[in-house]
Motif scaffolding. Sequence first.
Motif, PDB file in Angstrom:
ATOM      1  N   LYS A  69      18.290  51.517  20.460  1.00 37.13           N
ATOM      2  CA  LYS A  69      19.509  52.320  20.560  1.00 37.13           C
ATOM      3  C   LYS A  69      20.659  51.474  20.021  1.00 37.13           C
ATOM      4  O   LYS A  69      20.556  50.246  19.969  1.00 37.13           O
ATOM      5  N   PRO A  70      21.735  52.099  19.615  1.00 32.18           N
ATOM      6  CA  PRO A  70      22.856  51.318  19.080  1.00 32.18           C
ATOM      7  C   PRO A  70      23.599  50.565  20.189  1.00 32.18           C
ATOM      8  O   PRO A  70      23.831  51.116  21.273  1.00 32.18           O
ATOM      9  N   TYR A  71      23.936  49.325  19.932  1.00 36.82           N
ATOM     10  CA  TYR A  71      24.691  48.496  20.866  1.00 36.82           C
ATOM     11  C   TYR A  71      25.994  48.079  20.198  1.00 36.82           C
ATOM     12  O   TYR A  71      26.007  47.744  19.016  1.00 36.82           O
ATOM     13  N   VAL A  72      27.085  48.082  20.960  1.00 37.61           N
ATOM     14  CA  VAL A  72      28.347  47.541  20.459  1.00 37.61           C
ATOM     15  C   VAL A  72      28.215  46.018  20.397  1.00 37.61           C
ATOM     16  O   VAL A  72      28.596  45.388  19.417  1.00 37.61           O
ATOM     17  N   VAL A  73      27.644  45.451  21.457  1.00 31.72           N
ATOM     18  CA  VAL A  73      27.369  44.013  21.556  1.00 31.72           C
ATOM     19  C   VAL A  73      25.916  43.882  22.010  1.00 31.72           C
ATOM     20  O   VAL A  73      25.459  44.642  22.857  1.00 31.72           O
TER      21      VAL A  73
END
Length: 187
Positions: A69-73
């Motif tokens: 899944k996409p992570y900001v950090v």
Amino acid sequence: MAILKFRIYLDEDDAVYRDIVIRHTQNFQDLHFAILKSYEFDSKHKATFFRSNDHWQRGREISFEKYDKPYVVEPLLMHEVTIGSEIRDTNQKFVYEYDFEKHWVFLVELINVSKEESSKTTYPSVSRTEGIGPQQYGTKSLLGDKFADIEEKYDLAEAADGFGTEGEDGDADTDDGAAETHSEEDF
């Protein structure tokens, strides 16, 4: 060695909670499994913690593993991060999410720090249980599985229409065909 006591609330109902004591040197994976065990959940699904503030806003993620899944950090990993390293203040909070499909959300709040370690306790440990926890898959009655055993043992379904009369056994006729009656003095 510091012993941390966390209160783990069910997000939907703060009257349902578990208190868990854990060493500050243990990691978030230990806390993850302790929470699941305390609520009688299996460990088959994805899980993550978020560092939080007093308003339960989600901060830095501490995940069981790196998910697709996409992570900001990039997330920290539960098995690598000790709980003590993430304590920023005396009432530190975390949001714990389990099973991303069902979205079980628990609010984790530090409620006590002690230097007294009990030699009789295996950490982490549940020190208090309040309220009936949810059933992971479906609904849970107040009696749980035990009711089915009681119903079967006493065949409660048979008397579902109401109560019978005292002395009724299905064959209450006497030899002469008339029903037998009793006065209060007979009993």
